[in-house]
Design a protein around this motif. Structure first.
Motif, PDB file in Angstrom:
ATOM      1  N   SER A  40       0.728  -1.263  -0.007  1.00 22.34           N
ATOM      2  CA  SER A  40       0.130  -0.138   0.055  1.00 22.34           C
ATOM      3  C   SER A  40       0.792   1.314   0.126  1.00 22.34           C
ATOM      4  O   SER A  40       2.030   1.279   0.508  1.00 22.34           O
ATOM      5  N   HIS A  41       0.350   2.508  -0.630  1.00 23.78           N
ATOM      6  CA  HIS A  41       0.666   3.663  -0.517  1.00 23.78           C
ATOM      7  C   HIS A  41       0.969   4.168   0.932  1.00 23.78           C
ATOM      8  O   HIS A  41       1.953   5.019   1.145  1.00 23.78           O
ATOM      9  N   ARG A  42       0.338   3.659   1.776  1.00 25.57           N
ATOM     10  CA  ARG A  42       0.165   3.861   3.141  1.00 25.57           C
ATOM     11  C   ARG A  42       1.757   3.876   3.819  1.00 25.57           C
ATOM     12  O   ARG A  42       1.883   4.343   4.777  1.00 25.57           O
ATOM     13  N   GLY A  45       3.743   6.566   3.072  1.00 27.01           N
ATOM     14  CA  GLY A  45       3.253   7.670   3.711  1.00 27.01           C
ATOM     15  C   GLY A  45       3.566   7.698   5.165  1.00 27.01           C
ATOM     16  O   GLY A  45       3.879   8.715   5.708  1.00 27.01           O
ATOM     17  N   SER A  46       3.565   6.465   5.800  1.00 27.15           N
ATOM     18  CA  SER A  46       3.865   6.385   7.359  1.00 27.15           C
ATOM     19  C   SER A  46       5.251   6.524   7.328  1.00 27.15           C
ATOM     20  O   SER A  46       5.395   7.153   8.485  1.00 27.15           O
ATOM     21  N   ALA A  71       2.966  15.296   1.838  1.00 28.64           N
ATOM     22  CA  ALA A  71       2.837  14.715   3.087  1.00 28.64           C
ATOM     23  C   ALA A  71       4.007  15.131   4.187  1.00 28.64           C
ATOM     24  O   ALA A  71       3.927  15.243   5.311  1.00 28.64           O
TER      25      ALA A  71
END
Lengths: 343, 343
Positions: A40-42, A45-46, A71
């Motif tokens: 995931s792109h998450r 991002g995290s 972000a």
């Protein structure tokens, strides 16, 4: 900390293990390098949101790079993002140079377009020329070479669908001629080369033609005269590279184009093809927005480390507390500036 | 293009005319420098939004700098913003150093706090020390000096109201002792010095004490031991400067503090006061967020020009088209890197 691309976890793992081995061989601290997988792109991002992260480097699409920049800006403590996002890497071929060996040049352009199935960041997406009989010979050879080029395999299915979408978009623009329409290929990642031509007026009027086609395609832009070539150079957004190929007889136009394109690119070539990127002191693999998010950076070459450094003045520091690099004789051979003189 | 501060248009005009004269004397192109006056923040905002603007440098408040960063990020083509925004410039005084001449040191700190009526970006807003009889002597002298310091004139009325508001905020915090409460001063810009003391526990528990008080005030933070000084160093956000004053007997603590503070500042001093900023090759007037928006930059010294430059590779360029700096013998004395060797 490196986030692996989910489309090729195996390759990432092979490279990651090689780097981990190098970290150990060089006796760097454990944890200097880590590879993180994730679909995931998450995940990315995290990572960007973690307070311990101090800078981000990224290679990929404009949308991906822009998302990381946004972000990073949302953090309590913003951090720099060095995103290298894409480029159409124009090649300007001047009339005398084209007349000298249009056929050989077409072969070089075809090979550059096909390199890595058109997935090099510096793949030439635009070739700018003036109308002439040599242009016709160039186009005929380029069409023959690209039409006969074997099917290639793109890195993942998302690139293939993006490539096909962009080809369809180009084909739909009035005035864009598909000299080699990319033949349909079975399988999730197969692709064939494509060649388009368009006149300069149309190119100038349609900003979407300045967007990258990621894959083995190129667009020849046909100008009426030198003035139109200059106008086209002015209209280019930031690029990783720009190439001007000219002979002695092209010198006036060469001299006029060079400063315009130098203002729009990180690397200006006067010979060869832009896909030849060498890791050295002089390379600049960067450029003004939207090629990158930080025109002062390069992601290839010895200057690339500057993305992750910042200056600190150690004023009146006792010699034994100074970092070795700042001590007299601390790191032999390291160039230093002392009282205005290079030592 | 320089946007003048509306609080001192006359001074801006005097400086602007001197720069315009220098542009003419150096035969630089007309228009190299321009000064723009304006009351409203909208003037600066409009400048940042102009497509022809390629970079922004700013000195001022955190809110002003952050607003410019956000405006630059909203552009179709984002640009870098080098905002230098504020700093509390901690001075760590180690026990032996304090014991040696607490009184003289207090005089130096007082002079540094009062310099420019406390409006230097590098004004020492925090002094960190350990509890001892020398501390008492230091505080007594510093209180006497700052209490007796003459009234000063702040740059504009907004700074005075901000100064008074911050003093009131500090005074209201439980555990913060006003050793010199700033005496009220008539007139829109007059101000007197202020001195506060607080124990390390309170300082660590109240993040608002890490925010700058812009004006002639300083806060002495009293630690119980060396460990607490280290904890305090770790808690500092990015700074323009940090100072560690220690004697030979303080060497262990000095060595432990230096890398912690080097990681949080652009300039680390081991002698003198941080308000002494010299324009030279070695100065770094910058630092990690929130001191600036770009820790890789300095706004003073010869490296400051790097904020406005970007690298361009001229690959295989005919010699006569190369910029003079890249030509063999083009600019005598200019250091060059040729095939990995410095020439």
């Amino acid at each position: 900390m490196c986030k692996a691309h989910p489309a090729h976890p195996g390759t990432s793992e092979l490279v990651g293990r090689a780097i981990a081995g190098a970290v150990e061989a060089c006796e760097l601290p454990r944890g200097t390098f880590a590879l993180l997988h994730g679909q995931s792109h998450r995940v990315g991002g995290s990572l960007v949101a973690q307070p311990a992260i101090r800078a981000v480097a990224f290679t990929g699409s404009f949308l991906g790079g822009k998302a990381l920049v946004d972000a990073a800006a949302r953090r309590a403590v913003p951090i720099p993002v060095f995103a290298e996002m894409g480029s159409i890497n124009p090649i300007f071929v001047l009339p005398r140079r084209l007349a000298r060996d249009a056929t050989a040049l077409a072969g070089q352009v075809a090979a550059s377009v096909m390199l890595g199935v058109g997935q090099f960041c510096t793949s030439p997406g635009v070739v700018v020329m003036q109308r002439s009989s040599s242009l016709d010979a160039f186009l005929a050879t380029l069409a023959k070479e690209l039409g006969a080029a074997p099917e290639g395999t793109l890195l993942h299915a998302g690139i293939k669908s993006g490539y096909q979408r962009r080809l369809a978009e180009l084909s739909a623009i009035d005035g864009v001629v598909a000299l080699v329409p990319s033949a349909a290929v079975e399988g999730p990642c197969g692709a064939r080369a494509a060649l388009f031509a368009v006149d300069a007026r149309t190119w100038l009027a349609r900003p979407e033609l300045r967007d990258e086609v990621f894959g083995p395609a190129t667009l020849v832009v046909v100008c009426d005269d030198a003035a139109q070539m200059l106008e086209l150079a002015h209209a280019h957004p930031g690029q990783l590279s720009a190439t001007i190929l000219g002979d002695d007889g092209d010198r006036a136009l060469l001299g006029a184009l060079a400063p315009i394109l130098a203002g729009r690119t990180g690397r200006l070539l006067f010979a060869g093809m832009p896909t030849g990127v060498e890791v050295n002191d002089a390379i600049v693999h960067g450029g003004p927005w939207p090629a990158t998010t930080d025109a002062r950076s390069t992601s290839v070459g010895t200057r690339a480390i500057l993305r992750f450094l910042r200056p600190v003045a150690w004023q009146d520091c006792p010699a034994d507390l100074l970092p070795a690099e700042l001590r007299d004789g601390g790191v032999p051979g390291l160039p230093r500036l002392v009282d205005g003189s290079r030592r």
